[in-house]
Design a protein around this motif. Structure first.
Motif, PDB file in Angstrom:
ATOM      1  N   ARG A 155       0.831  -1.218   0.000  1.00 48.92           N
ATOM      2  CA  ARG A 155       0.000   0.000   0.000  1.00 48.92           C
ATOM      3  C   ARG A 155       0.858   1.258   0.000  1.00 48.92           C
ATOM      4  N   LEU A 156       1.914   1.264   0.795  1.00 48.17           N
ATOM      5  CA  LEU A 156       2.815   2.426   0.851  1.00 48.17           C
ATOM      6  C   LEU A 156       3.446   2.683  -0.519  1.00 48.17           C
ATOM      7  N   ILE A 157       3.954   1.645  -1.141  1.00 54.33           N
ATOM      8  CA  ILE A 157       4.583   1.804  -2.458  1.00 54.33           C
ATOM      9  C   ILE A 157       3.553   2.246  -3.484  1.00 54.33           C
ATOM     10  N   ARG A 158       2.366   1.671  -3.433  1.00 54.84           N
ATOM     11  CA  ARG A 158       1.294   2.062  -4.359  1.00 54.84           C
ATOM     12  C   ARG A 158       0.966   3.550  -4.202  1.00 54.84           C
ATOM     13  N   ARG A 159       0.923   4.033  -2.952  1.00 59.82           N
ATOM     14  CA  ARG A 159       0.620   5.454  -2.695  1.00 59.82           C
ATOM     15  C   ARG A 159       1.716   6.353  -3.272  1.00 59.82           C
ATOM     16  N   ILE A 160       2.972   5.958  -3.104  1.00 59.57           N
ATOM     17  CA  ILE A 160       4.082   6.727  -3.672  1.00 59.57           C
ATOM     18  C   ILE A 160       3.956   6.770  -5.195  1.00 59.57           C
ATOM     19  N   LEU A 161       3.657   5.626  -5.792  1.00 60.84           N
ATOM     20  CA  LEU A 161       3.515   5.558  -7.245  1.00 60.84           C
ATOM     21  C   LEU A 161       2.357   6.436  -7.720  1.00 60.84           C
ATOM     22  N   ARG A 162       1.260   6.400  -6.998  1.00 61.10           N
ATOM     23  CA  ARG A 162       0.095   7.236  -7.343  1.00 61.10           C
ATOM     24  C   ARG A 162       0.476   8.715  -7.284  1.00 61.10           C
ATOM     25  N   ASP A 163       1.246   9.095  -6.272  1.00 68.27           N
ATOM     26  CA  ASP A 163       1.684  10.487  -6.152  1.00 68.27           C
ATOM     27  C   ASP A 163       2.578  10.903  -7.329  1.00 68.27           C
ATOM     28  N   LEU A 164       3.223   9.904  -7.956  1.00 71.32           N
ATOM     29  CA  LEU A 164       4.050  10.165  -9.139  1.00 71.32           C
ATOM     30  C   LEU A 164       3.227  10.120 -10.429  1.00 71.32           C
ATOM     31  N   GLY A 165       1.925   9.872 -10.286  1.00 78.15           N
ATOM     32  CA  GLY A 165       1.062   9.790 -11.448  1.00 78.15           C
ATOM     33  C   GLY A 165       1.008   8.411 -12.068  1.00 78.15           C
ATOM     34  N   LEU A 166       1.519   7.422 -11.364  1.00 81.13           N
ATOM     35  CA  LEU A 166       1.555   6.045 -11.866  1.00 81.13           C
ATOM     36  C   LEU A 166       0.487   5.226 -11.148  1.00 81.13           C
ATOM     37  N   GLU A 167      -0.596   4.946 -11.837  1.00 78.74           N
ATOM     38  CA  GLU A 167      -1.717   4.263 -11.189  1.00 78.74           C
ATOM     39  C   GLU A 167      -1.955   2.858 -11.708  1.00 78.74           C
ATOM     40  N   ASN A 168      -1.228   2.471 -12.749  1.00 81.03           N
ATOM     41  CA  ASN A 168      -1.385   1.131 -13.311  1.00 81.03           C
ATOM     42  C   ASN A 168      -0.447   0.189 -12.550  1.00 81.03           C
ATOM     43  N   VAL A 169      -0.929  -0.296 -11.405  1.00 77.16           N
ATOM     44  CA  VAL A 169      -0.110  -1.102 -10.493  1.00 77.16           C
ATOM     45  C   VAL A 169      -0.815  -2.425 -10.233  1.00 77.16           C
ATOM     46  N   VAL A 170      -0.048  -3.499 -10.329  1.00 76.20           N
ATOM     47  CA  VAL A 170      -0.540  -4.815  -9.938  1.00 76.20           C
ATOM     48  C   VAL A 170       0.321  -5.292  -8.776  1.00 76.20           C
ATOM     49  N   GLU A 171      -0.238  -6.163  -7.954  1.00 77.09           N
ATOM     50  CA  GLU A 171       0.455  -6.579  -6.733  1.00 77.09           C
ATOM     51  C   GLU A 171       0.561  -8.100  -6.652  1.00 77.09           C
ATOM     52  N   ALA A 172       1.581  -8.546  -5.923  1.00 80.18           N
ATOM     53  CA  ALA A 172       1.735  -9.957  -5.575  1.00 80.18           C
ATOM     54  C   ALA A 172       2.340 -10.019  -4.188  1.00 80.18           C
ATOM     55  N   ASP A 173       1.972 -11.065  -3.432  1.00 80.21           N
ATOM     56  CA  ASP A 173       2.442 -11.172  -2.049  1.00 80.21           C
ATOM     57  C   ASP A 173       3.644 -12.105  -1.885  1.00 80.21           C
TER      58      ASP A 173
END
Length: 127
Positions: free
Chosen positions: A18-36
């Motif tokens: 979630r933290l990394i996704r938020r940083i990416l969103r702040d950079l304008g990068l919203e196309n994010v997929v995740e794996a655990d």
């Protein structure tokens, strides 16, 4: 940077993803997929177009460095930018990741500015 870039975030802790996704969103990068973990990341890589991987080192089932080896060993993904994120800041860990073809490396804890600085340099080619 192009908003079309797809970034795969791999970490066994949902809070870190979630933290990394938020940083990416702040950079304008919203196309994010995740794996655990690395096994699930490998499945995602084979099911989605991914332009960059941000991956934790220490995870169950398949570590980040094992995933890195698998990615570098597959012709389809061998040039895929791969950022290793880890609490392991010791020189031998950095050397191991470098020998296995990591594109960049960031140690935990890191700030949004630390991660964005690494990514901006790497993603500049995407305009």
């Amino acid at each position: 940077m192009s908003k079309d870039i797809c970034i795969l975030v791999v970490d066994d802790f949902s809070t870190m993803r979630r933290l990394i996704r938020r940083i990416l969103r702040d950079l304008g990068l919203e196309n994010v997929v995740e794996a655990d973990n690395g096994n699930n990341a490998w499945k995602v890589l084979n099911e989605h177009r991914v332009d960059l991987i941000i991956c934790d080192w220490n995870m169950p089932y398949m570590t980040g460095v094992d995933l890195l080896e698998k990615v570098r060993g597959d012709e389809k993904f061998s040039d895929l930018p791969f950022v290793m994120v880890t609490a392991e800041g010791k020189k031998n860990f950095i050397l191991e990741a470098t020998k296995k073809g990591v594109t960049n490396y960031i140690t935990k804890p890191f700030s949004a500015q630390d991660l964005s600085g690494k990514l901006k340099g790497m993603l500049r080619n995407w305009g």
